[in-house]
Design a protein around this motif. Sequence first.
Motif, PDB file in Angstrom:
ATOM      1  N   ASP A 202      33.212  43.278  44.770  1.00 16.33           N
ATOM      2  CA  ASP A 202      32.968  42.159  45.681  1.00 16.33           C
ATOM      3  C   ASP A 202      33.225  40.791  45.067  1.00 16.33           C
ATOM      4  N   VAL A 203      33.087  40.667  43.744  1.00 12.83           N
ATOM      5  CA  VAL A 203      33.318  39.372  43.093  1.00 12.83           C
ATOM      6  C   VAL A 203      34.761  39.250  42.621  1.00 12.83           C
ATOM      7  N   LEU A 204      35.266  40.293  41.960  1.00  9.56           N
ATOM      8  CA  LEU A 204      36.613  40.233  41.389  1.00  9.56           C
ATOM      9  C   LEU A 204      37.679  40.839  42.285  1.00  9.56           C
ATOM     10  N   GLY A 205      37.265  41.681  43.240  1.00 15.49           N
ATOM     11  CA  GLY A 205      38.198  42.187  44.229  1.00 15.49           C
ATOM     12  C   GLY A 205      39.066  43.351  43.791  1.00 15.49           C
ATOM     13  N   PHE A 206      38.640  44.092  42.762  1.00 21.23           N
ATOM     14  CA  PHE A 206      39.400  45.287  42.377  1.00 21.23           C
ATOM     15  C   PHE A 206      39.263  46.357  43.464  1.00 21.23           C
ATOM     16  N   HIS A 207      40.298  47.173  43.621  1.00 21.30           N
ATOM     17  CA  HIS A 207      40.256  48.287  44.567  1.00 21.30           C
ATOM     18  C   HIS A 207      39.272  49.347  44.079  1.00 21.30           C
ATOM     19  N   ALA A 208      38.791  50.162  45.022  1.00 14.19           N
ATOM     20  CA  ALA A 208      37.831  51.206  44.686  1.00 14.19           C
ATOM     21  C   ALA A 208      38.401  52.192  43.677  1.00 14.19           C
ATOM     22  N   ASP A 209      39.675  52.523  43.803  1.00 14.31           N
ATOM     23  CA  ASP A 209      40.253  53.484  42.860  1.00 14.31           C
ATOM     24  C   ASP A 209      40.389  52.875  41.464  1.00 14.31           C
ATOM     25  N   GLU A 210      40.632  51.556  41.386  1.00 12.48           N
ATOM     26  CA  GLU A 210      40.674  50.897  40.076  1.00 12.48           C
ATOM     27  C   GLU A 210      39.296  50.915  39.420  1.00 12.48           C
ATOM     28  N   VAL A 211      38.262  50.647  40.221  1.00 12.70           N
ATOM     29  CA  VAL A 211      36.900  50.641  39.691  1.00 12.70           C
ATOM     30  C   VAL A 211      36.499  52.048  39.256  1.00 12.70           C
TER      31      VAL A 211
ATOM     32  N   ARG B  68      38.302  33.613  28.729  1.00 12.51           N
ATOM     33  CA  ARG B  68      37.214  32.919  29.421  1.00 12.51           C
ATOM     34  C   ARG B  68      36.745  33.688  30.643  1.00 12.51           C
ATOM     35  N   GLU B  69      37.651  34.270  31.404  1.00 10.95           N
ATOM     36  CA  GLU B  69      37.202  35.021  32.582  1.00 10.95           C
ATOM     37  C   GLU B  69      36.442  36.272  32.163  1.00 10.95           C
ATOM     38  N   LEU B  70      36.789  36.860  31.022  1.00 11.04           N
ATOM     39  CA  LEU B  70      36.031  38.012  30.530  1.00 11.04           C
ATOM     40  C   LEU B  70      34.627  37.600  30.104  1.00 11.04           C
ATOM     41  N   GLN B  71      34.509  36.406  29.523  1.00 13.81           N
ATOM     42  CA  GLN B  71      33.186  35.919  29.149  1.00 13.81           C
ATOM     43  C   GLN B  71      32.310  35.712  30.391  1.00 13.81           C
ATOM     44  N   VAL B  72      32.899  35.132  31.443  1.00 14.31           N
ATOM     45  CA  VAL B  72      32.149  34.943  32.689  1.00 14.31           C
ATOM     46  C   VAL B  72      31.755  36.296  33.282  1.00 14.31           C
ATOM     47  N   HIS B  73      32.646  37.272  33.212  1.00 13.11           N
ATOM     48  CA  HIS B  73      32.335  38.616  33.697  1.00 13.11           C
ATOM     49  C   HIS B  73      31.132  39.190  32.944  1.00 13.11           C
TER      50      HIS B  73
ATOM     51  N   GLN C 268      34.299  32.069  44.215  1.00  9.29           N
ATOM     52  CA  GLN C 268      34.028  32.096  42.783  1.00  9.29           C
ATOM     53  C   GLN C 268      32.858  31.198  42.401  1.00  9.29           C
ATOM     54  N   THR C 269      32.740  30.038  43.044  1.00  6.35           N
ATOM     55  CA  THR C 269      31.636  29.142  42.715  1.00  6.35           C
ATOM     56  C   THR C 269      30.291  29.744  43.119  1.00  6.35           C
TER      57      THR C 269
ATOM     58  N   GLY D 170      41.317  39.839  43.570  1.00  9.98           N
ATOM     59  CA  GLY D 170      41.882  40.940  44.328  1.00  9.98           C
ATOM     60  C   GLY D 170      41.534  40.838  45.801  1.00  9.98           C
ATOM     61  N   PRO D 171      42.185  41.631  46.653  1.00 11.29           N
ATOM     62  CA  PRO D 171      41.992  41.545  48.106  1.00 11.29           C
ATOM     63  C   PRO D 171      40.612  41.983  48.578  1.00 11.29           C
ATOM     64  N   GLU D 172      39.847  42.647  47.720  1.00  6.59           N
ATOM     65  CA  GLU D 172      38.523  43.134  48.127  1.00  6.59           C
ATOM     66  C   GLU D 172      37.416  42.112  47.886  1.00  6.59           C
ATOM     67  N   ALA D 173      37.715  40.967  47.281  1.00  7.78           N
ATOM     68  CA  ALA D 173      36.683  39.989  46.938  1.00  7.78           C
ATOM     69  C   ALA D 173      35.993  39.458  48.194  1.00  7.78           C
TER      70      ALA D 173
END
Length: 350
Positions: A166-175, A29-34, A139-140, A132-135
């Motif tokens: 900014d929405v999911l909060g992944f780190h820059a290196d992950e992105v 479900r979270e992948l569908q929202v993404h 969510q709403t 993640g910490p970068e969000a």
Amino acid sequence: MELARADLISRARAGDGEAFRALTEPHRRELQVHCYRMLGSLQDAEDVLQEVLLAAWRGLAGFDGRASLRTWLYRIATNRCLDALRSASRRPPKEWDIPGVEPPEPTRLGEVVWLEPYPDILLEDAINVPLGPEARYEQTESISLAFVTALQVLPPRQLAVLVLRDVLGFHADEVADMLDTTVESVKSALKRARAGLQGRRPQATALEPPPAAGSPAEEALVAKFVSAYESGDIDALVALLTDDVFMSMPPLPLEYEGLEVVARFCAGLFGSGRRYDLVPTRANGQPAFGAYLRAPTGIRHGTGLYVLALRGDRVCAMTRFENSVLPSFGLPRSLPSPPEIGMNPHESPM
């Protein structure tokens, strides 16, 4: 937990479909929202999600475990969405097709005519996932129609980076790893995306937030809106709207901004003699209604779905979608004739 996960991965790689479903279903479900955030369309998001799961099933042997399974799935989903955006043949704009009603001159023509609403019932397992910490966004807020619409005008790469960071909060290196690029490129794209989004999103909502979902304040405002709209009371309706109220109708490109022109639009609709019954639901974390046109036969035909944006104790935006979205909300295409008041339900009206 990790041993159980490793066992599921091993079994899935060996062709065990149930093991694969056990691995991926918690993220579905979270992948569908993404995908919805990136594509702006529920149907497109579901189509791409099926491609993502198929690609994950076929490519599970290449999952090396350096990143989490969830991150690996987001990598596949993001790149599939980017492929879809590059090759997309978006829904074309529609022309006005309500006989007997001449709409006012629009304030402007909208760019995002392929937008579709997202049913709240599908959000229950998707917006409570740990971020993640970068969000930077709640969510709403990040599923609201205004936010999703603003995302759609960003270049695809900037859109992907902003959602992941900014929405999911992944780190820059992950992105950077997800997009096969450098951290510097991710930071540059994010800076441009934030600037582009800032120019598109309404600022007044930050000063006067909407009432909490399901609160007495929200319920009271929604009840007033339903009463005014169903009775065709233009004065009561106008009293509920903000001075800068915004109205759009994808896939129609017509957009109206400001109390005077939105009031003229609604007055023209009510003045034609049309009367509607509204059936409540929720979309994108906002109050919504299936709109059913009363016919002389008594049957009420579904004409579309309205989604409201609220600010304080007023309605600041109305978005109307076609009736093709009604089934996604569990709403019928038509409603039977209402029973006569005081009539025994087993008696014939004749």
